[in-house]
Design a protein around this motif. Structure first.
Motif, PDB file in Angstrom:
ATOM      1  N   GLY A 112       0.532  -0.961   0.027  1.00 25.40           N
ATOM      2  CA  GLY A 112       0.001  -0.037   0.032  1.00 25.40           C
ATOM      3  C   GLY A 112       0.968   1.386  -0.124  1.00 25.40           C
ATOM      4  N   SER A 113       2.160   1.230   0.530  1.00 28.86           N
ATOM      5  CA  SER A 113       2.888   2.519   0.540  1.00 28.86           C
ATOM      6  C   SER A 113       3.828   2.547  -0.784  1.00 28.86           C
ATOM      7  CB  SER A 113       3.814   2.283   1.524  1.00 28.86           C
ATOM      8  OG  SER A 113       3.035   2.169   2.947  1.00 28.86           O
ATOM      9  N   SER A 114       3.501   1.664  -1.706  1.00 24.83           N
ATOM     10  CA  SER A 114       4.552   1.814  -2.830  1.00 24.83           C
ATOM     11  C   SER A 114       4.631   3.104  -3.582  1.00 24.83           C
ATOM     12  CB  SER A 114       4.066   0.679  -3.808  1.00 24.83           C
ATOM     13  OG  SER A 114       4.292  -0.464  -3.263  1.00 24.83           O
ATOM     14  N   SER A 115       3.496   3.511  -4.028  1.00 25.92           N
ATOM     15  CA  SER A 115       3.435   4.950  -4.943  1.00 25.92           C
ATOM     16  C   SER A 115       4.052   6.017  -4.052  1.00 25.92           C
ATOM     17  CB  SER A 115       1.990   5.103  -5.489  1.00 25.92           C
ATOM     18  OG  SER A 115       1.274   5.444  -4.444  1.00 25.92           O
ATOM     19  N   THR A 116       4.224   6.068  -2.814  1.00 27.21           N
ATOM     20  CA  THR A 116       4.491   6.992  -2.052  1.00 27.21           C
ATOM     21  C   THR A 116       6.111   7.275  -2.319  1.00 27.21           C
ATOM     22  OG1 THR A 116       2.833   6.748  -0.328  1.00 27.21           O
ATOM     23  CG2 THR A 116       4.685   7.979   0.228  1.00 27.21           C
ATOM     24  N   PHE A 117       6.884   6.130  -2.299  1.00 20.61           N
ATOM     25  CA  PHE A 117       8.347   6.304  -2.528  1.00 20.61           C
ATOM     26  C   PHE A 117       8.982   5.920  -3.753  1.00 20.61           C
ATOM     27  CE2 PHE A 117       6.954   5.354   1.912  1.00 20.61           C
ATOM     28  CZ  PHE A 117       7.343   6.505   2.637  1.00 20.61           C
ATOM     29  N   GLN A 118       8.029   5.371  -4.718  1.00 15.88           N
ATOM     30  CA  GLN A 118       8.411   5.137  -5.992  1.00 15.88           C
ATOM     31  C   GLN A 118       8.940   6.292  -6.850  1.00 15.88           C
ATOM     32  OE1 GLN A 118       5.374   2.170  -6.937  1.00 15.88           O
ATOM     33  NE2 GLN A 118       7.177   0.508  -7.181  1.00 15.88           N
ATOM     34  N   THR A 119       9.701   6.375  -7.860  1.00 20.80           N
ATOM     35  CA  THR A 119       9.899   7.268  -8.651  1.00 20.80           C
ATOM     36  C   THR A 119       8.540   7.657  -9.582  1.00 20.80           C
ATOM     37  OG1 THR A 119      12.315   6.837  -8.978  1.00 20.80           O
ATOM     38  CG2 THR A 119      11.550   8.203 -10.763  1.00 20.80           C
ATOM     39  N   ASP A 120       8.362   8.890  -9.542  1.00 22.00           N
ATOM     40  CA  ASP A 120       7.040   9.117 -10.344  1.00 22.00           C
ATOM     41  C   ASP A 120       5.628   8.581  -9.588  1.00 22.00           C
ATOM     42  OD1 ASP A 120       8.386  11.162 -12.001  1.00 22.00           O
ATOM     43  OD2 ASP A 120       8.697   9.431 -13.294  1.00 22.00           O
ATOM     44  N   GLY A 121       5.603   8.056  -8.582  1.00 26.09           N
ATOM     45  CA  GLY A 121       4.657   7.337  -7.720  1.00 26.09           C
ATOM     46  C   GLY A 121       3.212   8.279  -7.801  1.00 26.09           C
ATOM     47  N   GLY A 122       1.975   7.973  -7.744  1.00 25.62           N
ATOM     48  CA  GLY A 122       1.064   8.695  -7.712  1.00 25.62           C
ATOM     49  C   GLY A 122       1.045   9.451  -6.409  1.00 25.62           C
ATOM     50  N   ASN A 123       1.517   8.931  -5.117  1.00 27.76           N
ATOM     51  CA  ASN A 123       1.487   9.524  -4.201  1.00 27.76           C
ATOM     52  C   ASN A 123       2.712  10.460  -3.573  1.00 27.76           C
ATOM     53  OD1 ASN A 123      -1.301   8.988  -3.412  1.00 27.76           O
ATOM     54  ND2 ASN A 123      -0.758   6.967  -2.366  1.00 27.76           N
ATOM     55  N   ASN A 124       3.725  10.191  -4.786  1.00 27.99           N
ATOM     56  CA  ASN A 124       5.096  10.862  -4.433  1.00 27.99           C
ATOM     57  C   ASN A 124       5.055  12.353  -4.556  1.00 27.99           C
ATOM     58  OD1 ASN A 124       7.609  11.413  -4.021  1.00 27.99           O
ATOM     59  ND2 ASN A 124       8.241   9.775  -5.348  1.00 27.99           N
ATOM     60  N   ASN A 125       4.334  13.169  -3.636  1.00 21.40           N
ATOM     61  CA  ASN A 125       4.031  14.651  -3.844  1.00 21.40           C
ATOM     62  C   ASN A 125       5.351  15.205  -3.754  1.00 21.40           C
ATOM     63  OD1 ASN A 125       1.114  14.515  -3.735  1.00 21.40           O
ATOM     64  ND2 ASN A 125       1.613  13.384  -1.796  1.00 21.40           N
ATOM     65  N   GLY A 126       6.628  14.637  -3.370  1.00 17.41           N
ATOM     66  CA  GLY A 126       7.929  15.578  -2.975  1.00 17.41           C
ATOM     67  C   GLY A 126       8.721  15.223  -4.217  1.00 17.41           C
ATOM     68  N   ASN A 127       8.375  14.320  -5.244  1.00 19.44           N
ATOM     69  CA  ASN A 127       9.434  13.905  -6.379  1.00 19.44           C
ATOM     70  C   ASN A 127      10.677  13.323  -5.593  1.00 19.44           C
ATOM     71  OD1 ASN A 127       7.449  14.652  -8.392  1.00 19.44           O
ATOM     72  ND2 ASN A 127       8.198  16.740  -7.973  1.00 19.44           N
ATOM     73  N   TYR A 128      10.462  12.461  -4.597  1.00 14.58           N
ATOM     74  CA  TYR A 128      11.745  11.840  -4.196  1.00 14.58           C
ATOM     75  C   TYR A 128      11.943  10.648  -5.290  1.00 14.58           C
ATOM     76  CZ  TYR A 128      14.229   7.844  -1.607  1.00 14.58           C
ATOM     77  OH  TYR A 128      15.039   6.933  -1.212  1.00 14.58           O
ATOM     78  N   SER A 129      13.303  10.180  -5.394  1.00 20.37           N
ATOM     79  CA  SER A 129      13.663   9.239  -6.393  1.00 20.37           C
ATOM     80  C   SER A 129      14.870   8.621  -6.122  1.00 20.37           C
ATOM     81  CB  SER A 129      13.710   9.847  -7.849  1.00 20.37           C
ATOM     82  OG  SER A 129      14.127   8.724  -8.770  1.00 20.37           O
ATOM     83  N   ASN A 130      14.820   7.092  -6.042  1.00 14.89           N
ATOM     84  CA  ASN A 130      16.067   6.433  -5.851  1.00 14.89           C
ATOM     85  C   ASN A 130      15.800   5.049  -6.506  1.00 14.89           C
ATOM     86  OD1 ASN A 130      17.956   4.519  -4.489  1.00 14.89           O
ATOM     87  ND2 ASN A 130      18.455   5.995  -3.125  1.00 14.89           N
ATOM     88  N   PRO A 131      16.549   4.812  -7.463  1.00 15.06           N
ATOM     89  CA  PRO A 131      16.196   3.607  -8.185  1.00 15.06           C
ATOM     90  C   PRO A 131      16.389   2.149  -7.509  1.00 15.06           C
ATOM     91  CG  PRO A 131      17.921   5.124  -9.507  1.00 15.06           C
ATOM     92  CD  PRO A 131      17.808   5.426  -8.192  1.00 15.06           C
ATOM     93  N   GLU A 132      17.313   2.212  -6.414  1.00 15.74           N
ATOM     94  CA  GLU A 132      17.468   1.221  -5.700  1.00 15.74           C
ATOM     95  C   GLU A 132      16.172   0.974  -4.870  1.00 15.74           C
ATOM     96  OE1 GLU A 132      20.500  -0.854  -2.246  1.00 15.74           O
ATOM     97  OE2 GLU A 132      20.933   1.166  -2.958  1.00 15.74           O
TER      98      GLU A 132
END
Length: 334
Positions: A240-260
């Motif tokens: 359930g928390s996936s899109s918060t921390f994935q690159t371009d995730g729907g809930n990633n409002n701050g645009n955090y990105s880490n490929p690992e």
């Protein structure tokens, strides 16, 4: 139209939604023919319950609300409980807080324990600072995850935060603190201004909390914030928390990105073994703390309060919330 036991009959903007039994529903008919959801400010909900205007409510608890409910007496029932929702602070990686030094300084000045002591402990005396994002203190794997992934990155140290700002020539950096303006978040924001502002760590903290923060044109959606203060509601499902921390995730409002992190989350979403899930969560949390992607604060205490004539209302700790079993609600004669 509806695919459930109820369908919308009418809607009064900003006032209420009326649901009626769906005649095409193939399952067990709902216990009540009509359910009305009313939109009432949090500071007025307890009074509405006492007056009989509503029969059930599940607002964000606060010490003031708890006192209001206790004062009503035996005509209602309520009990604070744990839930899969947590307060957090998200950085905007498209602004000044792309600088890890500024993120570290904020992490060091934010008064997480003080918030627990003044705002949460009165509701849950066993409440503790949350040091994870994918697991909660009431889950059995929480201690294992925290011990393996957290290394005191955000234990409050205002002097250390001020030193970081001084070393980087960043004293007075503007920090737009965004949130929706409910009473508890306003109190949290005031504590942050005191600890992180000019008389504390040295940020120029601007409290930009307002009722439109979550709207389509609000600060969260448009990126007009430096730190966003709000909560995620979830469940025991780790995906359930996936899109918060994935690159371009729907809930990633701050645009955090880490490929690992992206790769580890993809593995977590496909993993069904609980032990393997825990190890993946440890790996993800370790990186999120190293990056200071977000700062978790505390797990929400939840509360459902009901009138004496409301039957069938049962607490649900997940994001399904109060109405998850509305088809079983019924009012009894008093």
């Amino acid at each position: 139209m509806s695919a459930g036991p109820y369908m919308v009959e009418s809607w009064e903007a900003g006032q209420s939604i009326t649901y009626v039994a769906n005649p095409m529903w193939w399952g067990t008919p709902p216990a009540s023919d009509t359910v009305v959801t009313r939109f009432i400010g949090q500071d007025a909900q307890a009074q509405a319950l006492q007056n009989g205007e509503i029969q059930a409510m599940d607002p964000q608890p606060s010490p003031d609300l708890l006192a209001q409910l206790e004062a009503i007496g035996d005509s209602i029932s309520f009990e604070p409980q744990d839930q899969f929702t947590y307060e957090h602070w998200d950085f905007n990686f498209d602004g000044p807080f792309a600088d890890p030094a500024l993120r570290e300084a904020f992490a060091l000045c934010i008064p997480r324990q003080q918030m627990i002591d003044s705002l949460i402990a009165p509701l849950n005396p066993e409440a503790e600072v949350l040091n994870a994002r994918f697991v909660f203190p009431f889950e059995p794997q929480y201690q294992e995850v925290v011990e393996a992934s957290y290394a005191d990155q955000s234990e409050q140290d205002i002097e250390a935060a001020a030193a970081i700002l001084a070393e980087n020539g960043a004293e007075g950096t503007e920090l737009r603190l965004g949130h929706n303006a409910n009473p508890r978040r306003a109190q949290e924001a005031a504590l942050i201004v005191e600890a992180c502002g000019p008389n504390g760590a040295g940020f120029d903290v601007q409290d930009i909390g307002n009722e439109d923060f979550f709207e389509a044109e609000g600060e969260l959606a448009t990126g007009a914030f430096d730190v966003a203060q709000f909560a995620w509601a979830g469940s025991a499902l780790k995906s359930g928390s996936s899109s918060t921390f994935q690159t371009d995730g729907g809930n990633n409002n701050g645009n955090y990105s880490n490929p690992e992190v992206d790769e580890l989350i993809a593995q977590l979403n496909a993993e069904t073994d609980t032990d393997a899930q825990t190890q993946l969560v440890i790996d993800i949390e370790t990186i999120l703390w190293e990056d200071l992607a977000t700062i978790p604060g505390f797990a929400f205490p939840g509360v459902v309060a009901t009138a004496a004539d409301a039957q069938g209302v049962e607490y649900n700790p997940s994001q399904a919330g109060l109405t998850w079993n509305a088809n079983e609600w019924v009012r009894t004669a008093q």
